[in-house]
Write an enzyme that holds these catalytic residues in place. Structure first.
Site, PDB file in Angstrom:
ATOM      1  N   HIS A  38     -11.869 -37.710 -39.278  1.00 51.39           N
ATOM      2  CA  HIS A  38     -10.408 -37.675 -39.229  1.00 51.39           C
ATOM      3  C   HIS A  38      -9.866 -38.965 -39.838  1.00 51.39           C
ATOM      4  CE1 HIS A  38     -11.612 -40.050 -35.739  1.00 51.39           C
ATOM      5  NE2 HIS A  38     -10.472 -40.693 -35.918  1.00 51.39           N
ATOM      6  N   HIS A 124      -7.696 -44.792 -44.602  1.00 49.53           N
ATOM      7  CA  HIS A 124      -9.090 -44.583 -44.958  1.00 49.53           C
ATOM      8  C   HIS A 124      -9.699 -43.565 -44.009  1.00 49.53           C
ATOM      9  CE1 HIS A 124      -9.335 -47.375 -41.605  1.00 49.53           C
ATOM     10  NE2 HIS A 124     -10.561 -46.916 -41.412  1.00 49.53           N
TER      11      HIS A 124
END
Length: 194
Positions: A38, A124
């Site tokens: 995620h 990120h």
């Protein structure tokens, strides 16, 4: 309970291939389970149960159009000489991720809920954490060789509040609440990673 707000990332063959490449570097690294991958927007840490509704409330006014996120290249925090976290970069969708995060952060702060990571946000996708520096040069070489590799694009339709339960086998994430994009009318075909 331990909470974070994030974006689910679908598993794609290319992303799973990157996991294998990092795993095969032979370094002492704990990889994220592919089904848990995620993008973390905000890590809230421990939140009392009686405040969870306030967290949901801080998300409920969020309005966003679905958007694309493009994943590209490997990197490491804090730097490549002493990597602690190995990540996949985000080249498209950063602006939307920042806007969503900023909105929710402001709403949380209005409610006197301070996330643990309210500092600078660098979008990120964490794929692993370095446990020791054994065979670290192999890992550094692997990151360098894959700094510009294209990993794929997916569509973001939801922002999710997750509860994270730590277990000896790794964390278990449960969805507590989610906000969908205002133009969520697309078919499920549109949501596949290519």
């Amino acid at each position: 309970m331990r909470l974070f707000i994030g974006i689910e990332v679908p598993q794609s063959p290319k992303l799973l291939e990157i996991f294998e490449i990092v795993k095969n570097a032979g370094a002492d690294i704990k990889l994220v389970e592919p089904y848990n991958i995620h993008i973390t927007l905000l890590f809230l840490g421990e939140v009392r149960e009686d405040r969870v509704e306030e967290v949901k409330d801080s998300m409920s006014g969020l309005k966003f159009n679905k958007f694309k996120v493009t994943l590209k290249g490997l990197g490491a925090f804090p730097n490549l000489t002493r990597p602690r976290v190995v990540w996949v970069g985000i080249v498209e969708g950063q602006q939307q991720l920042r806007q969503i995060r900023s909105y929710i952060l402001n709403e949380l702060l209005k409610r006197k809920i301070r996330p643990e990571d309210d500092k600078d946000f660098s979008p990120h996708l964490t794929i692993g954490r370095v446990k020791s520096y054994n065979s670290i040069s192999n890992l550094i070489n692997t990151i360098n060789e894959n700094m510009n590799v294209d990993i794929g694009t997916f569509e973001v339709n939801n922002v999710v509040l997750f509860k994270s339960t730590l277990t000896p086998k790794g964390p278990i994430y449960d969805k507590l609440f989610e906000v969908s994009s205002i133009d969520r009318g697309g078919s499920t075909e549109d949501n596949k990673t290519h």
